[in-house]
Design a protein around this motif. Structure first.
Motif, short mmCIF file in Angstrom:
data_model
loop_
_atom_site.label_atom_id
_atom_site.label_comp_id
_atom_site.label_asym_id
_atom_site.label_seq_id
_atom_site.Cartn_x
_atom_site.Cartn_y
_atom_site.Cartn_z
N THR A 83 -29.69 3.17 -33.91
CA THR A 83 -30.89 3.48 -33.12
C THR A 83 -31.29 4.92 -33.35
O THR A 83 -30.49 5.84 -33.18
CB THR A 83 -30.64 3.23 -31.62
OG1 THR A 83 -30.15 1.90 -31.44
CG2 THR A 83 -31.91 3.43 -30.82
N LYS A 84 -32.56 5.14 -33.71
CA LYS A 84 -33.03 6.47 -34.05
C LYS A 84 -34.23 6.90 -33.22
O LYS A 84 -34.83 7.95 -33.48
CB LYS A 84 -33.40 6.53 -35.54
CG LYS A 84 -32.24 6.22 -36.46
CD LYS A 84 -32.65 6.30 -37.92
CE LYS A 84 -31.48 5.99 -38.85
NZ LYS A 84 -31.87 6.07 -40.28
N GLU A 85 -34.58 6.11 -32.21
CA GLU A 85 -35.76 6.42 -31.44
C GLU A 85 -35.46 7.50 -30.39
O GLU A 85 -34.44 8.16 -30.44
CB GLU A 85 -36.30 5.14 -30.77
CG GLU A 85 -36.97 4.18 -31.75
CD GLU A 85 -35.98 3.40 -32.59
OE1 GLU A 85 -34.84 3.17 -32.13
OE2 GLU A 85 -36.34 3.02 -33.73
N SER A 86 -36.33 7.64 -29.41
CA SER A 86 -36.22 8.70 -28.42
C SER A 86 -35.04 8.48 -27.49
O SER A 86 -34.42 7.41 -27.48
CB SER A 86 -37.51 8.80 -27.61
OG SER A 86 -37.78 7.58 -26.95
N ALA A 87 -34.75 9.48 -26.67
CA ALA A 87 -33.56 9.46 -25.83
C ALA A 87 -33.56 8.31 -24.83
O ALA A 87 -32.50 7.83 -24.42
CB ALA A 87 -33.44 10.79 -25.08
N ASP A 88 -34.73 7.83 -24.41
CA ASP A 88 -34.79 6.76 -23.42
C ASP A 88 -34.66 5.37 -24.04
O ASP A 88 -34.83 4.37 -23.35
CB ASP A 88 -36.07 6.85 -22.59
CG ASP A 88 -37.33 6.81 -23.44
OD1 ASP A 88 -37.22 6.59 -24.66
OD2 ASP A 88 -38.42 7.02 -22.87
N SER A 89 -34.34 5.30 -25.33
CA SER A 89 -34.18 4.01 -26.00
C SER A 89 -32.70 3.69 -26.24
O SER A 89 -32.37 2.91 -27.14
CB SER A 89 -34.94 3.99 -27.32
OG SER A 89 -34.44 4.97 -28.22
N ALA A 90 -31.82 4.27 -25.46
CA ALA A 90 -30.38 4.07 -25.65
C ALA A 90 -29.99 2.61 -25.51
O ALA A 90 -30.40 1.95 -24.53
CB ALA A 90 -29.60 4.92 -24.65
N PRO A 91 -29.19 2.08 -26.43
CA PRO A 91 -28.68 0.72 -26.26
C PRO A 91 -27.75 0.64 -25.05
O PRO A 91 -27.23 1.65 -24.56
CB PRO A 91 -27.90 0.48 -27.56
CG PRO A 91 -28.41 1.53 -28.51
CD PRO A 91 -28.78 2.70 -27.68
N ALA A 92 -27.55 -0.56 -24.54
CA ALA A 92 -26.69 -0.76 -23.37
C ALA A 92 -25.31 -0.20 -23.63
O ALA A 92 -24.71 -0.45 -24.69
CB ALA A 92 -26.61 -2.25 -23.04
N GLY A 93 -24.81 0.58 -22.68
CA GLY A 93 -23.48 1.16 -22.79
C GLY A 93 -23.45 2.49 -23.50
O GLY A 93 -22.37 3.09 -23.63
N PHE A 94 -24.60 2.98 -23.95
CA PHE A 94 -24.67 4.24 -24.68
C PHE A 94 -25.68 5.17 -24.01
O PHE A 94 -26.54 4.74 -23.25
CB PHE A 94 -25.07 4.01 -26.14
CG PHE A 94 -24.06 3.26 -26.94
CD1 PHE A 94 -23.09 3.93 -27.68
CD2 PHE A 94 -24.05 1.86 -26.94
CE1 PHE A 94 -22.15 3.24 -28.41
CE2 PHE A 94 -23.10 1.16 -27.67
CZ PHE A 94 -22.15 1.86 -28.42
N ALA A 95 -25.54 6.46 -24.33
CA ALA A 95 -26.46 7.47 -23.83
C ALA A 95 -26.56 8.57 -24.88
O ALA A 95 -25.69 8.70 -25.75
CB ALA A 95 -25.97 8.05 -22.50
N PRO A 96 -27.62 9.39 -24.83
CA PRO A 96 -27.66 10.54 -25.73
C PRO A 96 -26.43 11.41 -25.53
O PRO A 96 -25.96 11.61 -24.41
CB PRO A 96 -28.94 11.27 -25.29
CG PRO A 96 -29.79 10.22 -24.69
CD PRO A 96 -28.83 9.29 -24.00
N TRP A 97 -25.91 11.94 -26.62
CA TRP A 97 -24.63 12.67 -26.55
C TRP A 97 -24.70 13.83 -25.57
O TRP A 97 -23.69 14.18 -24.94
CB TRP A 97 -24.23 13.16 -27.94
CG TRP A 97 -25.18 14.17 -28.54
CD1 TRP A 97 -26.23 13.92 -29.38
CD2 TRP A 97 -25.18 15.58 -28.32
NE1 TRP A 97 -26.89 15.08 -29.70
CE2 TRP A 97 -26.27 16.12 -29.07
CE3 TRP A 97 -24.39 16.46 -27.59
CZ2 TRP A 97 -26.57 17.48 -29.07
CZ3 TRP A 97 -24.68 17.82 -27.61
CH2 TRP A 97 -25.76 18.31 -28.34
#
Length: 266
Positions: free
Chosen positions: A196-210
């Motif tokens: 996933t390379k989109e913006s910070a609010d496009s995090a896949p389930a279970g993930f977040a921006p570092w």
């Protein structure tokens, strides 16, 4: 003397010289921190690489994924990709010298006086500053010595997805490289999501921006790599400088002491 950090240049040489001119940058008195991805996709990768190399000790450079891609083509037998703009470097009479110089650069740098770390993609919450520096030095040594061909032959891949101290060999080197040069979204346990390379609010389930995970220190981190953030992390501690110059955005440079940002529209 002034010190500046600049985001992903990606071969946009004219914009680089324009933004440096705006602060009357002089390598005789000033220093430039370069947050990786010096080259590729832009129109003047060779000129950019030659200029940054010419700065000598007035430049502090970390490697980005595009810089490593050049080395993987030059040393690891990989092919260029359709959108690459690396031919000028590979065909240049001084390409061996430039490749050797690039191999001497770092994966992260740290200024203890400013408590400021720079890495192309950022700093994962599962590493302390000391761990990050030790892991970076380990892979930097591989890139710089006679293990480089093996490393670049097998560098690409998303596995292992998570750091473990017991990892060895290429698996260890690859996951360290991915944290420093490809990371965007990460899970609490340190697992990377690298598609996933989109913006910070496009995090896949279970993930977040570092940069949204808490840390046990107050280090500030300069990074590039994530153009769709447009430099917005929501925190003064985590400073994104990739504002998409090569995609028609802007090239952004920051004074390390005042925090002033200088932009050059692209």
């Amino acid at each position: 003397m002034a010190e500046y950090a600049i985001g992903d240049i990606q071969g946009c040489y004219d914009r680089l010289r324009e933004v440096l001119a705006r602060v009357d940058f002089s390598p005789s008195r000033d220093r430039l921190w370069v947050a990786g991805d010096l080259i590729n996709r832009g129109p003047a990768s060779l000129e950019t690489l030659r200029y940054i190399e010419s700065l000598g000790s007035s430049a502090e450079v970390v490697l980005g994924n595009h810089d490593l891609h050049l080395l993987a083509v030059a040393l690891g037998g990989h092919q260029t990709r359709r959108k690459d703009t690396l031919e000028g470097i590979l065909d240049a009479p001084d390409h061996e010298r430039l490749v050797d110089w690039l191999r001497q650069q770092k994966l992260c740098v740290y200024d203890p006086g400013r408590h400021l770390l720079m890495a192309h993609a950022g700093l994962p919450h599962v590493w302390s500053v000391e761990q990050a520096l030790a892991n970076a030095r380990e892979v930097e040594a591989v890139i710089a010595d006679d293990r480089a061909k093996e490393y670049f032959t097998h560098m690409y891949g998303n596995q292992p997805e998570r750091w473990a101290p017991g990892l060895t060999g290429m698996e260890r080197w690859r996951v360290i490289t991915n944290y420093f040069t490809r990371m965007r979204f990460i899970a609490e346990d340190g697992s990377l999501e690298l598609t996933t390379k989109e913006s910070a609010d496009s995090a896949p389930a279970g993930f977040a921006p570092w940069f949204e995970y808490p840390r046990n220190d107050d280090v500030r981190v300069i990074f590039g790599h994530w153009a769709s953030l447009e430099g917005n992390t929501g925190s003064d501690r985590f400073i994104g400088l990739d504002t998409g110059c090569v995609w028609g955005g802007a090239l952004t440079m920051m004074n390390l002491d005042s925090g002033e940002k200088i932009h050059c529209d692209c």
